[in-house]
Design a protein around this motif. Structure first.
Motif, PDB file in Angstrom:
ATOM      1  N   GLN A   1       3.848  41.385 -42.648  1.00 32.17           N
ATOM      2  CA  GLN A   1       4.088  40.142 -41.429  1.00 32.17           C
ATOM      3  C   GLN A   1       5.306  39.593 -41.639  1.00 32.17           C
ATOM      4  OE1 GLN A   1       1.768  39.681 -38.973  1.00 32.17           O
ATOM      5  NE2 GLN A   1      -0.282  39.884 -39.958  1.00 32.17           N
ATOM      6  N   VAL A   2       5.869  39.406 -40.490  1.00 29.04           N
ATOM      7  CA  VAL A   2       7.076  38.723 -40.334  1.00 29.04           C
ATOM      8  C   VAL A   2       6.886  37.254 -40.378  1.00 29.04           C
ATOM      9  CG1 VAL A   2       7.006  38.359 -38.084  1.00 29.04           C
ATOM     10  CG2 VAL A   2       9.194  38.586 -38.942  1.00 29.04           C
ATOM     11  N   GLN A   3       7.868  36.617 -41.034  1.00 31.39           N
ATOM     12  CA  GLN A   3       7.890  35.045 -41.249  1.00 31.39           C
ATOM     13  C   GLN A   3       8.926  34.309 -40.717  1.00 31.39           C
ATOM     14  OE1 GLN A   3       7.102  34.003 -45.381  1.00 31.39           O
ATOM     15  NE2 GLN A   3       5.294  34.899 -45.532  1.00 31.39           N
ATOM     16  N   LEU A   4       8.586  33.180 -40.011  1.00 32.53           N
ATOM     17  CA  LEU A   4       9.793  32.731 -39.065  1.00 32.53           C
ATOM     18  C   LEU A   4      10.020  31.153 -39.843  1.00 32.53           C
ATOM     19  CD1 LEU A   4       8.155  33.775 -35.889  1.00 32.53           C
ATOM     20  CD2 LEU A   4       9.746  35.064 -37.167  1.00 32.53           C
ATOM     21  N   VAL A   5      11.417  31.056 -39.958  1.00 27.41           N
ATOM     22  CA  VAL A   5      11.677  29.545 -40.294  1.00 27.41           C
ATOM     23  C   VAL A   5      12.796  28.863 -39.348  1.00 27.41           C
ATOM     24  CG1 VAL A   5      12.668  27.945 -42.170  1.00 27.41           C
ATOM     25  CG2 VAL A   5      11.278  30.171 -42.710  1.00 27.41           C
ATOM     26  N   GLU A   6      12.440  27.992 -38.689  1.00 23.24           N
ATOM     27  CA  GLU A   6      13.343  27.276 -37.743  1.00 23.24           C
ATOM     28  C   GLU A   6      14.413  26.134 -38.651  1.00 23.24           C
ATOM     29  OE1 GLU A   6       9.359  27.747 -35.329  1.00 23.24           O
ATOM     30  OE2 GLU A   6      10.072  27.118 -37.253  1.00 23.24           O
ATOM     31  N   SER A   7      15.384  26.092 -38.060  1.00 18.99           N
ATOM     32  CA  SER A   7      16.239  24.958 -38.654  1.00 18.99           C
ATOM     33  C   SER A   7      17.214  24.577 -37.549  1.00 18.99           C
ATOM     34  CB  SER A   7      17.107  25.457 -39.842  1.00 18.99           C
ATOM     35  OG  SER A   7      17.967  26.476 -39.344  1.00 18.99           O
ATOM     36  N   GLY A   8      17.722  23.554 -37.815  1.00 13.73           N
ATOM     37  CA  GLY A   8      18.853  23.051 -36.692  1.00 13.73           C
ATOM     38  C   GLY A   8      18.533  21.979 -35.797  1.00 13.73           C
ATOM     39  N   GLY A   9      17.430  21.204 -35.975  1.00 13.83           N
ATOM     40  CA  GLY A   9      16.746  20.208 -35.101  1.00 13.83           C
ATOM     41  C   GLY A   9      17.508  19.003 -35.533  1.00 13.83           C
ATOM     42  N   GLY A  10      16.986  17.869 -34.885  1.00 13.52           N
ATOM     43  CA  GLY A  10      17.538  16.588 -35.213  1.00 13.52           C
ATOM     44  C   GLY A  10      17.697  15.522 -33.986  1.00 13.52           C
ATOM     45  N   LEU A  11      18.268  14.585 -34.346  1.00 13.09           N
ATOM     46  CA  LEU A  11      18.410  13.504 -33.251  1.00 13.09           C
ATOM     47  C   LEU A  11      20.062  13.628 -32.443  1.00 13.09           C
ATOM     48  CD1 LEU A  11      17.702  10.917 -31.605  1.00 13.09           C
ATOM     49  CD2 LEU A  11      18.519   9.809 -33.692  1.00 13.09           C
ATOM     50  N   VAL A  12      20.104  13.601 -31.472  1.00 12.01           N
ATOM     51  CA  VAL A  12      21.252  13.853 -30.639  1.00 12.01           C
ATOM     52  C   VAL A  12      21.357  12.828 -29.198  1.00 12.01           C
ATOM     53  CG1 VAL A  12      20.603  15.747 -29.164  1.00 12.01           C
ATOM     54  CG2 VAL A  12      22.937  15.572 -29.761  1.00 12.01           C
ATOM     55  N   GLN A  13      22.176  12.537 -29.057  1.00 10.02           N
ATOM     56  CA  GLN A  13      22.484  11.460 -27.786  1.00 10.02           C
ATOM     57  C   GLN A  13      22.442  12.364 -26.564  1.00 10.02           C
ATOM     58  OE1 GLN A  13      26.155   9.227 -28.090  1.00 10.02           O
ATOM     59  NE2 GLN A  13      25.107   7.642 -29.538  1.00 10.02           N
ATOM     60  N   PRO A  14      22.052  11.993 -25.450  1.00  5.97           N
ATOM     61  CA  PRO A  14      22.140  12.688 -24.176  1.00  5.97           C
ATOM     62  C   PRO A  14      23.546  13.423 -23.995  1.00  5.97           C
ATOM     63  CG  PRO A  14      20.927  10.903 -23.820  1.00  5.97           C
ATOM     64  CD  PRO A  14      21.551  10.518 -25.310  1.00  5.97           C
ATOM     65  N   GLY A  26      10.466  39.904 -43.748  1.00 13.33           N
ATOM     66  CA  GLY A  26       9.259  40.525 -43.835  1.00 13.33           C
ATOM     67  C   GLY A  26       8.989  41.553 -42.694  1.00 13.33           C
ATOM     68  N   GLY A  27       9.934  41.766 -41.847  1.00  6.99           N
ATOM     69  CA  GLY A  27       9.677  42.445 -40.772  1.00  6.99           C
ATOM     70  C   GLY A  27      10.846  43.126 -40.160  1.00  6.99           C
ATOM     71  N   ASN A  28      10.559  44.215 -39.208  1.00  7.67           N
ATOM     72  CA  ASN A  28      11.993  44.688 -38.854  1.00  7.67           C
ATOM     73  C   ASN A  28      12.431  44.126 -37.413  1.00  7.67           C
ATOM     74  OD1 ASN A  28      13.860  46.548 -37.730  1.00  7.67           O
ATOM     75  ND2 ASN A  28      12.743  48.425 -38.324  1.00  7.67           N
ATOM     76  N   PHE A  29      13.459  43.018 -37.643  1.00 10.75           N
ATOM     77  CA  PHE A  29      13.721  42.346 -36.843  1.00 10.75           C
ATOM     78  C   PHE A  29      14.153  42.793 -35.427  1.00 10.75           C
ATOM     79  CE2 PHE A  29      15.114  38.237 -35.258  1.00 10.75           C
ATOM     80  CZ  PHE A  29      16.504  38.323 -34.611  1.00 10.75           C
ATOM     81  N   ASN A  76      19.037  39.301 -39.150  1.00  8.37           N
ATOM     82  CA  ASN A  76      17.643  38.808 -38.758  1.00  8.37           C
ATOM     83  C   ASN A  76      17.257  37.475 -38.413  1.00  8.37           C
ATOM     84  OD1 ASN A  76      17.093  41.574 -39.863  1.00  8.37           O
ATOM     85  ND2 ASN A  76      16.765  40.851 -41.772  1.00  8.37           N
ATOM     86  N   THR A  77      18.276  36.997 -37.558  1.00  5.00           N
ATOM     87  CA  THR A  77      18.399  35.574 -37.028  1.00  5.00           C
ATOM     88  C   THR A  77      18.351  35.578 -35.494  1.00  5.00           C
ATOM     89  OG1 THR A  77      19.231  35.107 -39.172  1.00  5.00           O
ATOM     90  CG2 THR A  77      19.365  33.372 -37.349  1.00  5.00           C
ATOM     91  N   MET A  78      17.806  34.542 -35.026  1.00  7.58           N
ATOM     92  CA  MET A  78      17.937  34.196 -33.666  1.00  7.58           C
ATOM     93  C   MET A  78      18.110  32.770 -33.370  1.00  7.58           C
ATOM     94  SD  MET A  78      14.795  33.973 -30.861  1.00  7.58           S
ATOM     95  CE  MET A  78      13.887  32.635 -31.514  1.00  7.58           C
ATOM     96  N   PHE A  79      19.194  32.549 -32.367  1.00 17.46           N
ATOM     97  CA  PHE A  79      19.563  31.343 -32.324  1.00 17.46           C
ATOM     98  C   PHE A  79      19.123  30.545 -30.810  1.00 17.46           C
ATOM     99  CE2 PHE A  79      22.215  31.740 -36.052  1.00 17.46           C
ATOM    100  CZ  PHE A  79      22.504  33.044 -36.024  1.00 17.46           C
TER     101      PHE A  79
END
Length: 118
Positions: A1-14, A26-29, A76-79
């Motif tokens: 089973q593929v596992q997914l981990v997000e990163s890069g979030g945060g607080l930003v000004q308009p 764990g998967g064939n991306f 194996n990464t999406m943006f």
């Protein structure tokens, strides 16, 4: 089973920018349709952008022209590049992966918080 981990979030000004990443294992991306969804407080989860196995993309009208989805099959990464952010973009952003585009087999990440505020 593929596992997914997000990163890069945060607080930003308009008007600012953020770049979200979704690392998979764990998967064939290469064989997964990938997408970003988001869910704001009190609202339903909604599709932000999708990228298919062959690299075709589509976006919700609310982010078209401001956000760019991409994938790096070698890593194996999406943006998700998010520019010209608005307060209404504030939400938890979730990574989604569907093998062969089959939603019944889709997997979700745990999400990353994006807050756009002064």
């Amino acid at each position: 089973q593929v596992q997914l981990v997000e990163s890069g979030g945060g607080l930003v000004q308009p008007g600012g920018s953020l770049r979200l990443s979704c690392a998979t294992s764990g998967g064939n991306f290469k064989l997964y349709t990938m997408a970003w969804y988001r869910q704001a407080p009190g609202k339903q989860r909604e599709l932000v952008a999708r990228i298919t196995i062959d690299g075709s993309t589509n976006y919700s009208d609310s982010v078209k022209g401001r956000f760019t989805i991409s994938r790096d099959n070698a890593k194996n990464t999406m943006f998700l590049q998010m520019d010209s952010l608005k307060p209404e973009d504030t939400a938890v952003y979730y990574c989604y992966a569907a093998p062969g585009g089959l939603s019944d087999l889709a997997r979700w990440g745990r999400g990353t918080q994006v807050t756009v505020s002064t």
